[in-house]
Design a protein around this motif. Structure first.
Motif, PDB file in Angstrom:
ATOM      1  N   ILE A  72       0.868  -1.182   0.000  1.00  0.00           N
ATOM      2  CA  ILE A  72       0.000   0.000   0.000  1.00  0.00           C
ATOM      3  C   ILE A  72       0.898   1.222   0.000  1.00  0.00           C
ATOM      4  O   ILE A  72       1.687   1.418   0.930  1.00  0.00           O
ATOM      5  CB  ILE A  72      -0.919   0.035   1.245  1.00  0.00           C
ATOM      6  N   HIS A  73       0.805   2.052  -1.041  1.00  0.00           N
ATOM      7  CA  HIS A  73       1.616   3.264  -1.058  1.00  0.00           C
ATOM      8  C   HIS A  73       1.163   4.165   0.093  1.00  0.00           C
ATOM      9  O   HIS A  73      -0.037   4.306   0.327  1.00  0.00           O
ATOM     10  CB  HIS A  73       1.461   3.990  -2.394  1.00  0.00           C
ATOM     11  N   PRO A  74       2.111   4.784   0.830  1.00  0.00           N
ATOM     12  CA  PRO A  74       1.718   5.595   1.996  1.00  0.00           C
ATOM     13  C   PRO A  74       0.751   6.721   1.649  1.00  0.00           C
ATOM     14  O   PRO A  74       0.041   7.213   2.532  1.00  0.00           O
ATOM     15  CB  PRO A  74       3.042   6.164   2.518  1.00  0.00           C
ATOM     16  N   GLY A  75       0.691   7.123   0.384  1.00  0.00           N
ATOM     17  CA  GLY A  75      -0.209   8.206   0.005  1.00  0.00           C
ATOM     18  C   GLY A  75      -1.673   7.798  -0.075  1.00  0.00           C
ATOM     19  O   GLY A  75      -2.559   8.657  -0.070  1.00  0.00           O
ATOM     20  N   ALA A  76      -1.970   6.503  -0.158  1.00  0.00           N
ATOM     21  CA  ALA A  76      -3.359   6.053  -0.353  1.00  0.00           C
ATOM     22  C   ALA A  76      -4.242   6.432   0.829  1.00  0.00           C
ATOM     23  O   ALA A  76      -3.856   6.251   1.983  1.00  0.00           O
ATOM     24  CB  ALA A  76      -3.384   4.541  -0.566  1.00  0.00           C
ATOM     25  N   LYS A  77      -5.454   6.978   0.518  1.00  0.00           N
ATOM     26  CA  LYS A  77      -6.421   7.353   1.563  1.00  0.00           C
ATOM     27  C   LYS A  77      -7.400   6.209   1.763  1.00  0.00           C
ATOM     28  O   LYS A  77      -8.107   5.830   0.828  1.00  0.00           O
ATOM     29  CB  LYS A  77      -7.202   8.591   1.137  1.00  0.00           C
ATOM     30  N   ILE A  78      -7.484   5.678   2.993  1.00  0.00           N
ATOM     31  CA  ILE A  78      -8.317   4.503   3.245  1.00  0.00           C
ATOM     32  C   ILE A  78      -9.314   4.793   4.357  1.00  0.00           C
ATOM     33  O   ILE A  78      -8.943   5.299   5.420  1.00  0.00           O
ATOM     34  CB  ILE A  78      -7.427   3.294   3.612  1.00  0.00           C
ATOM     35  N   GLY A  79     -10.602   4.471   4.122  1.00  0.00           N
ATOM     36  CA  GLY A  79     -11.673   4.752   5.076  1.00  0.00           C
ATOM     37  C   GLY A  79     -11.706   3.772   6.242  1.00  0.00           C
ATOM     38  O   GLY A  79     -10.793   2.970   6.438  1.00  0.00           O
ATOM     39  N   LYS A  80     -12.811   3.829   7.001  1.00  0.00           N
ATOM     40  CA  LYS A  80     -12.974   2.974   8.182  1.00  0.00           C
ATOM     41  C   LYS A  80     -13.285   1.540   7.785  1.00  0.00           C
ATOM     42  O   LYS A  80     -13.879   1.283   6.752  1.00  0.00           O
ATOM     43  CB  LYS A  80     -14.132   3.496   9.035  1.00  0.00           C
ATOM     44  N   LYS A  81     -12.943   0.606   8.673  1.00  0.00           N
ATOM     45  CA  LYS A  81     -13.332  -0.798   8.542  1.00  0.00           C
ATOM     46  C   LYS A  81     -12.987  -1.399   7.184  1.00  0.00           C
ATOM     47  O   LYS A  81     -13.789  -2.116   6.581  1.00  0.00           O
ATOM     48  CB  LYS A  81     -14.833  -0.951   8.806  1.00  0.00           C
ATOM     49  N   PHE A  82     -11.799  -1.094   6.710  1.00  0.00           N
ATOM     50  CA  PHE A  82     -11.296  -1.691   5.467  1.00  0.00           C
ATOM     51  C   PHE A  82     -10.816  -3.094   5.810  1.00  0.00           C
ATOM     52  O   PHE A  82     -10.146  -3.304   6.816  1.00  0.00           O
ATOM     53  CB  PHE A  82     -10.135  -0.835   4.952  1.00  0.00           C
TER      54      PHE A  82
END
Lengths: 222, 222, 222
Positions: A72-82
């Motif tokens: 996962i590239h550190p720039g990726a924005k990831i929401g809750k409960k992924f």
């Protein structure tokens, strides 16, 4: 400030129990779910990335890939409960955005296209499910609640609550409402070639009837 | 004699900057690009293999797979400026031959068929791009400048400057000239089912017009 | 009682030589075949699982995944002479059942569907071959001797001695007898779109002849 809050961690652990029937205990989930390890390490690396700390976030991401097989590239924005189940071979690019309650399996690519450095990776809405070995490429938008079938390749926008199958992927189902349980049965696929065959066969049968009618007429008048 | 020359190393590092917009610094590339690590270790193992040293080349390849998730048999011949992006899950077989400036993504198989021990893996021409999770099987030849779409499966020869999509893969584009930038946009796919549908629909509409004409004639004469 | 017997180990090693032309020596096979490592560790973890020992089997499976890139749930039942070639990114689910002499390549998923906790993963008959990056989902049955093409997705039962290709997978060949050697040539694929095209073109040409006949008649009578 950089570390995961207990609330975030609880949400991420809960999502494993909600979505994997093989999960037995919290200890097992903490020790044996590489998707959870990758997510915890990513949430940390992402904060460093947002604070514009150089190199370290990439090194954490690289170490995470070595430990978990998930990149996962550190720039990726990831929401809750992924929730990434199994996850080996998955790649999530720098400008990817992922909503809440998204589920992803192993071998999934959320990848970029082209060489420009702006937004070039997918955006996934809430409750999206991405099947094993599926590939989503470019700055496309996957609508909330949609399911990308295993092994599919998606390079265009997908409306919400749709099911995508094939290489390249086609929308094979689309409806306003869906129960939560159904959304996890990523095994029920649709066959676009069979569907095309049925449609064309039907059209041709209709045309054939008209030709047969003309032939009968001709024989009568002869 | 067995180690990478500085010129080779420079070419391999340059190819990362040329083809990945997320690359920031030489230090980052040296530390965080598993494709580069796998390539450097392979170039070393391949020299030992050519010198007919037993076992050691295979052990290096096996160790490289553990570290990088990329498995390159020491026998594979690889040209200049080869770039594997991400690369987890990629497998390159013993008798594979790869030209110059080739780009490959994660989950790619360049695999063998059959049980005979001669040439049984693919040959890739210069400037070929192989998308994520694509599989190329057998001693087939992929022409220079061709692009294999993500998730595609190729088991036949591919002419130069072509684009391949699907399972099994079909040539969907072929032209003499292409700009370099375009060749990296591996996201622009073509839909062979839609294309077949359009072709057959058109033919059927033409036939239907002729039948309608005959029916009109019949009504007139009746 | 928990460890592999020498007979089992010999069968597992023999299967590597029988099916991989690149294998050179027993030492090389023992050191460099991650599929063999994963299988030996799984056979151990599976016995602990059957003895209802908690957590430890899952930890072994998790460690095996880290070492080999192959994830086999300790609950999976696996027959004699199973061979996973390369194997990186493969996932075998808890209620999977695999017959004897089965061959599997890298990136293969034998996965579950739905959230119930009963039988939810595939059953593979004897002598089945599963190509690279293929995905088989749900409690489906793959008949003995069948071959699942690389990159295919299977979500329905497959009869014995069949060949499956595509996303979603279609049975493209089926016959009672097959020589053993042929079963490994997983590169010979069939094109279902070309086949549909040929069938419909033929039907349409037949219909066109009948229309042309009617038109000739009309011109004569005019």
């Amino acid at each position: 400030m950089f570390f995961l809050s207990p609330f975030e961690l609880k949400g991420d652990i809960d999502s494993v129990f909600e979505r994997d029937p093989a999960a037995r205990s919290i200890l097992e989930v903490l020790l044996c779910y590489p998707g959870l390890h990758a997510l915890i390490l990513h949430r940390f690396a992402h904060r460093l990335y947002l604070a514009r700390i150089p190199l370290i976030p990439r090194l954490i991401s690289h170490g995470t890939r070595f430990i978990t097989g998930i990149e996962i590239h550190p720039g990726a924005k990831i929401g809750k409960k992924f929730f990434i189940d199994h996850g080996m071979g998955s790649v999530i690019g720098e400008t990817t955005e992922i909503g809440d309650n998204v589920t992803m399996y192993q071998g999934v690519t959320l990848g970029g296209t082209g060489k420009h450095s702006g937004k070039r990776h997918p955006t996934l809405g809430d409750n999206v499910v991405v099947g094993a070995n599926a590939t989503i490429l470019g700055p496309v938008h996957i609508g909330a609640g949609s399911r990308i079938g295993a092994g599919s390749v998606v390079v265009r926008d997908v409306p919400h609550d749709s099911t995508i199958v094939g290489v390249p992927g086609r929308v094979v189902r689309h409806k306003g409402e869906k129960t939560y349980d159904v959304s996890l049965e990523h095994g029920k696929l649709f066959d676009p070639i069979e569907s095309l065959n049925a449609k064309l066969e039907q059209k041709m049968a209709h045309l054939e009837n008209r030709v047969a009618e003309l032939e009968k007429e001709k024989r009568r008048s002869a």
